[in-house]
Scaffold this motif. Structure first.
Motif, PDB file in Angstrom:
ATOM      1  N   VAL A   1      -4.519  14.229  -4.824  1.00 38.09           N
ATOM      2  CA  VAL A   1      -3.618  14.511  -3.702  1.00 38.09           C
ATOM      3  C   VAL A   1      -2.286  15.071  -4.193  1.00 38.09           C
ATOM      4  O   VAL A   1      -1.758  16.031  -3.629  1.00 38.09           O
ATOM      5  N   VAL A   2      -1.751  14.475  -5.257  1.00 37.87           N
ATOM      6  CA  VAL A   2      -0.412  14.860  -5.685  1.00 37.87           C
ATOM      7  C   VAL A   2      -0.442  16.034  -6.660  1.00 37.87           C
ATOM      8  O   VAL A   2       0.343  16.963  -6.555  1.00 37.87           O
TER       9      VAL A   2
ATOM     10  N   PHE B   1      -5.564   0.398  -3.136  1.00 39.65           N
ATOM     11  CA  PHE B   1      -5.857   0.890  -1.797  1.00 39.65           C
ATOM     12  C   PHE B   1      -7.159   0.249  -1.321  1.00 39.65           C
ATOM     13  O   PHE B   1      -8.228   0.494  -1.883  1.00 39.65           O
TER      14      PHE B   1
ATOM     15  N   GLN C   1       1.458  12.521   3.278  1.00 39.53           N
ATOM     16  CA  GLN C   1       0.230  12.191   2.543  1.00 39.53           C
ATOM     17  C   GLN C   1      -0.054  10.698   2.615  1.00 39.53           C
ATOM     18  O   GLN C   1      -1.193  10.274   2.796  1.00 39.53           O
TER      19      GLN C   1
ATOM     20  N   GLU D   1      -7.141   9.209  -6.527  1.00 35.97           N
ATOM     21  CA  GLU D   1      -6.326   9.556  -5.357  1.00 35.97           C
ATOM     22  C   GLU D   1      -5.051  10.319  -5.753  1.00 35.97           C
ATOM     23  O   GLU D   1      -4.776  11.398  -5.230  1.00 35.97           O
TER      24      GLU D   1
ATOM     25  N   GLN E   1       0.838  -1.196   0.000  1.00 33.72           N
ATOM     26  CA  GLN E   1       0.000   0.000   0.000  1.00 33.72           C
ATOM     27  C   GLN E   1       0.878   1.254   0.000  1.00 33.72           C
ATOM     28  O   GLN E   1       0.630   2.217  -0.705  1.00 33.72           O
TER      29      GLN E   1
ATOM     30  N   HIS F   1      -9.089   0.615   1.200  1.00 33.62           N
ATOM     31  CA  HIS F   1     -10.161   1.372   1.836  1.00 33.62           C
ATOM     32  C   HIS F   1     -10.865   2.300   0.861  1.00 33.62           C
ATOM     33  O   HIS F   1     -11.766   3.028   1.242  1.00 33.62           O
TER      34      HIS F   1
ATOM     35  N   ASN G   1      -1.740  -4.120  -5.251  1.00 33.77           N
ATOM     36  CA  ASN G   1      -1.599  -3.053  -4.253  1.00 33.77           C
ATOM     37  C   ASN G   1      -2.626  -1.941  -4.422  1.00 33.77           C
ATOM     38  O   ASN G   1      -2.307  -0.765  -4.263  1.00 33.77           O
TER      39      ASN G   1
ATOM     40  N   ARG H   1      -3.493   9.602   4.221  1.00 29.71           N
ATOM     41  CA  ARG H   1      -4.541   9.205   3.279  1.00 29.71           C
ATOM     42  C   ARG H   1      -4.606   7.698   3.056  1.00 29.71           C
ATOM     43  O   ARG H   1      -5.650   7.185   2.682  1.00 29.71           O
ATOM     44  N   ILE H   2      -3.470   7.013   3.250  1.00 29.20           N
ATOM     45  CA  ILE H   2      -3.447   5.587   2.927  1.00 29.20           C
ATOM     46  C   ILE H   2      -3.294   4.718   4.174  1.00 29.20           C
ATOM     47  O   ILE H   2      -4.079   3.793   4.390  1.00 29.20           O
TER      48      ILE H   2
ATOM     49  N   MET I   1       3.044  10.349  -3.731  1.00 23.92           N
ATOM     50  CA  MET I   1       2.572  10.891  -2.461  1.00 23.92           C
ATOM     51  C   MET I   1       3.730  10.988  -1.465  1.00 23.92           C
ATOM     52  O   MET I   1       4.531  10.069  -1.345  1.00 23.92           O
ATOM     53  N   THR I   2       3.790  12.106  -0.741  1.00 29.89           N
ATOM     54  CA  THR I   2       4.854  12.300   0.243  1.00 29.89           C
ATOM     55  C   THR I   2       4.582  11.404   1.454  1.00 29.89           C
ATOM     56  O   THR I   2       3.474  10.887   1.609  1.00 29.89           O
ATOM     57  N   PRO I   3       5.591  11.228   2.328  1.00 22.23           N
ATOM     58  CA  PRO I   3       5.378  10.376   3.507  1.00 22.23           C
ATOM     59  C   PRO I   3       4.166  10.825   4.330  1.00 22.23           C
ATOM     60  O   PRO I   3       3.385   9.993   4.786  1.00 22.23           O
TER      61      PRO I   3
ATOM     62  N   ALA J   1       1.485   4.086  -2.982  1.00 19.17           N
ATOM     63  CA  ALA J   1       1.328   5.524  -2.734  1.00 19.17           C
ATOM     64  C   ALA J   1       2.589   6.271  -3.170  1.00 19.17           C
ATOM     65  O   ALA J   1       2.511   7.343  -3.762  1.00 19.17           O
TER      66      ALA J   1
ATOM     67  N   PRO K   1      -6.164   5.574   7.571  1.00 19.22           N
ATOM     68  CA  PRO K   1      -7.542   5.077   7.451  1.00 19.22           C
ATOM     69  C   PRO K   1      -7.619   3.553   7.588  1.00 19.22           C
ATOM     70  O   PRO K   1      -8.557   3.027   8.186  1.00 19.22           O
ATOM     71  N   GLN K   2      -6.606   2.864   7.044  1.00 12.74           N
ATOM     72  CA  GLN K   2      -6.639   1.403   7.135  1.00 12.74           C
ATOM     73  C   GLN K   2      -6.259   0.937   8.532  1.00 12.74           C
ATOM     74  O   GLN K   2      -6.753  -0.082   9.017  1.00 12.74           O
TER      75      GLN K   2
ATOM     76  N   ARG L   1       9.607  12.022  -4.862  1.00 14.67           N
ATOM     77  CA  ARG L   1       8.243  11.531  -5.146  1.00 14.67           C
ATOM     78  C   ARG L   1       7.712  12.151  -6.439  1.00 14.67           C
ATOM     79  O   ARG L   1       7.029  11.489  -7.212  1.00 14.67           O
TER      80      ARG L   1
END
Lengths: 307, 254
Positions: B117-118, B102, A198, B113, A185, B104, B100, A202-203, A194-196, A189, A206-207, B86
Motif C-alpha cells: 500500500v505504501v 491487523f 489508506q 500490507e 490498529q 482482518h 496491534n 484498508r484497515i 499509511m495515509t488517513p 497503520a 473492513p473491520q 507518514r
C-alpha cells in the motif's frame, strides 16, 4: 458449600458408595411440559378461529400469484434495494464525516442525523413526494433543467425518503463501528506510513463492516417492510396494488394476508442470507471460538516435537 | 558512527500533567539503546514522540537528515502535510506492547500490507520478501493464520516482521514483552537479540533488565519524565550515581 447440604450428604459413608456404572436419573421438568401444552392449545384456538372465521381462503390462494401482486412485490424489492443502497452509501459517508477532524464536516453530519432521524419517515416520504411545491423546477446549470414533478416520481420519492432516512440511522451505526475498532490498529497503520485515507479504506472500514454486518442485515429486513409506506404516495408497490384490488372486490383481509405471506417470504430469505454473510465475514471470529480445540492440538504437536 | 536519531528538548504534557521534561537523546546507527524506568516515568510517551504518534509540545526529533513532522523554513518549523509525515514515520519501525496486528488480515497479509500500500510493491515481490522475514522470525509456517489463532509471542514476532518489511532505518520497541505470558517472553527476546546482532539500530523501552544488560550498547534510565542516568549497561546497572535510579534498580533487580 453450605452447612445444610454437607449435613445431608454426610450420612453417606464410603462403604455405601455405588460403583462407577451407577445409573443417572435426570430431573424431570413439569413446567416445560405444562407451558408447552398451553402454547399448543393457544395456537390451536387461534388457528381454528381463522379457519372458521370470515376469510375466503380460496381468494387468498387465487391472488397469491396474481400478476398485479407479483409486479407489486417486484417494485417492493426494487425500492428496498435502491433505498438500502442509498442508505448505506450515505451512512458510510456521513459516518466518516462524523469522525472528521474538520468541525464543519462533523457539524454537517450531525445536522443530517438530527433532521432525518428526528422526523417520522412517513412524513419525510410525503415531503419528498410534494417537493415540487417548494422547488417547481430542478435546475442545475449545464446539467438538468426539468419540472420537479417529472424528476421526483413516486418511485424516486420513495427511494429518496426511505434511503435518506435509513442513512441517518446508519450514520450513527458506522460512527459507532469505526470508533469501536481498536485504536492500536490505526496507530499501527500510521507507523507503516499509511495515509488517513489508506488507513480508513484498508484497515478501519473492513473491520467496521464486520462489526456492523448484523445491523445492516436488520436494516435490509426493516427496509423491505418500511417500503410498504410508499403505498401512501401512490407508488404501485405490493401493498398499494393490494389496496387497489380490495377497493374493487372488497376482499380486504384476504389481500392483506397475501401481502403478509410475501413479506414473510422476503424477510425469511433475507434472514437466511444474513446468517451466511455473518458466517463468511466472521471467519476469524469463528476460528477464535474453536481456539480451545486449536490450541490443544498445537500444544500436543509441540509436545511431540520436544519429546 | 553517524547519528540516526537526535531528539532535542522534547517536552510533552497531557492536560496539566507534564510527562516529558526537556529530553535530549542521541542514537547512532547500529546502536542498541534500552530505555528503562518505573511505570509512569514517560518512557513509552518518549518513544511515541520520537515517531510522532504523539506530537511533542516542545522540541523536535531529527531522524536521518530530516526533522520529524516539520520542514525548517526561514528559521521556523513548518508543519508538514500528513502524507509526508507518514513517509517519515515509515522509516521508523514500531513494535507495540499489544502487537496491534491487523485483525482482518492473515499473518502474510499483515506483513505485505505496508510494502504494497505504501511503497507500491507488487504482490508477488512483497510476498516473497515477507516470507523471508517470517522465516527470520520463525513464523513462516503460520503465514496463512489469522492473528486470533496465534499466541502472544507468535503475534509479537509477526509484528516485528511487519515492521521490518518497511525496511526502516531504526526499530522502536514499546515494551514488546510486557503483555506476554512469562514462558513466551524468551522467543521474542531471541528474535530481538538476532536483530541486534545483525546490526539493526534499535531503541527498546523495556522492563527486561537482563536483556538490556546483555544486548544494549547503552542504557538510559528515565524517572518522572527526565533522563537521570545514561551510559554503558554494566556501569548504569551495577553502579548508578543517581540515588533515585539506585532505588529503582534495587527494586527491579531484587
Amino acid at each position: 458449600m453450605t452447612r445444610s447440604t454437607s449435613n445431608a450428604t454426610s450420612t453417606l459413608s464410603l462403604t455405601d458408595l455405588p460403583g462407577p456404572d451407577v445409573p443417572v436419573r435426570r430431573l424431570c421438568h413439569p413446567w416445560r411440559w405444562i407451558s408447552g401444552g398451553a402454547v399448543i392449545l393457544l395456537l390451536a384456538v387461534i388457528g381454528r378461529a381463522f379457519a372458521v372465521g370470515q376469510i375466503q381462503w380460496p381468494v387468498v390462494g387465487e391472488f397469491l400469484t396474481a400478476g398485479v401482486i407479483i409486479t407489486g412485490f417486484g417494485w417492493t424489492l426494487l425500492i428496498s434495494a435502491c433505498a438500502l443502497a442509498l442508505g448505506v452509501i450515505l451512512g458510510f459517508a456521513f459516518g466518516i464525516m462524523r469522525l472528521s477532524e474538520n468541525p464543519i464536516l462533523r457539524f454537517a453530519a450531525w445536522l443530517y442525523v438530527w433532521i432525518f432521524r428526528g422526523t417520522p419517515v412517513l412524513l419525510q416520504l410525503l415531503i419528498w413526494f410534494n417537493i415540487a411545491l417548494v422547488f417547481p423546477r430542478l435546475y442545475i446549470p449545464g446539467l438538468v433543467d426539468e419540472r420537479m414533478v417529472d424528476v421526483v416520481t413516486p418511485f424516486v420519492a420513495a427511494v429518496l425518503g426511505l434511503g435518506v432516512n435509513e442513512g441517518s440511522y446508519l450514520t450513527e451505526v458506522v460512527r459507532g463501528g469505526i470508533s469501536s475498532v481498536d485504536r492500536g490498529q490505526k496507530e499501527a497503520a500510521h507507523t507503516l506510513g499509511m495515509t488517513p485515507g489508506q488507513t480508513m479504506r484498508r484497515i478501519m472500514l473492513p473491520q467496521t463492516l464486520r462489526l456492523i454486518l448484523p445491523v445492516l442485515g436488520n436494516s435490509a429486513i426493516g427496509m423491505l417492510k418500511f417500503s410498504s409506506l410508499a403505498a401512501t404516495i401512490a407508488m404501485g408497490e405490493m401493498l398499494n396494488a393490494a389496496q387497489r384490488i380490495y377497493f374493487i372486490n372488497g376482499a380486504v383481509i384476504e389481500l392483506l394476508f397475501v401481502c403478509a405471506a410475501w413479506y414473510l417470504a422476503g424477510t425469511t430469505v433475507l434472514s437466511i442470507g444474513q446468517y451466511y454473510l455473518e458466517r463468511h465475514f466472521g471467519r476469524d471470529a469463528a476460528v477464535a471460538a474453536d481456539r480451545s480445540w486449536f490450541k490443544g492440538r498445537a500444544r500436543r504437536a509441540a509436545a511431540v516435537r520436544e519429546a | 558512527m553517524s547519528l540516526a536519531v537526535k531528539a532535542v528538548g522534547i517536552r510533552k504534557s497531557f492536560g496539566h500533567h507534564e510527562v516529558l521534561k526537556n529530553l535530549d537523546l542521541e542514537v547512532a546507527y547500529g546502536e542498541v539503546l534500552c530505555i528503562l524506568g518505573p511505570s509512569g516515568s514517560g518512557k513509552s510517551t518518549f518513544l511515541r514522540c520520537i515517531n510522532h504518534l504523539e506530537t511533542p509540545n516542545g522540541g523536535y526529533v531529527w531522524v536521518d537528515g530530516a526533522i520529524m513532522g516539520y520542514a525548517l523554513h526561514r528559521g521556523a518549523l513548518q508543519e508538514l502535510p500528513v502524507k509526508r509525515l507518514r513517509a517519515q514515520q515509515s522509516q521508523l519501525g514500531m513494535v507495540f506492547q499489544h502487537f496491534n496486528l491487523f485483525a482482518h488480515l492473515t499473518v502474510l497479509g499483515n506483513v505485505i500490507e505496508g510494502p504494497m500500500v505504501v511503497r507500491g510493491l507488487r504482490r508477488a515481490e512483497a510476498e516473497a520478501r515477507a516470507m523471508d522475514l517470517l522465516e527470520q522470525v520463525g513464523m513462516a509456517a503460520k503465514a496463512s493464520s489469522y492473528p486470533s489463532q496465534l499466541s502472544g509471542g507468535q503475534k509479537q514476532r509477526v509484528a516485528i516482521a511487519r515492521a521490518l518489511a518497511m525496511e526502516p532505518r531504526v526499530m522502536l520497541f514499546d515494551e514488546p514483552t510486557s503483555a506476554l505470558d512469562p514462558e513466551l517472553v524468551g522467543e521474542v527476546l531471541e528474535v530481538m537479540r538476532n536483530l541486534a546482532r545483525g546490526g539493526t539500530t534499535m531503541i527498546v523501552v523495556t522492563h527486561e533488565i537482563g536483556f538490556a544488560r546483555e544486548v544494549a550498547d547503552r542504557v538510559v534510565v528515565m524517572i518522572d519524565g527526565e533522563i537521570r542516568e545514561t551510559g554503558a549497561p554494566e556501569q548504569v546497572l551495577s553502579n548508578p550515581g543517581d540515588p533515585r535510579v539506585r532505588t529503582f534498580l534495587s527494586r527491579v533487580l531484587a
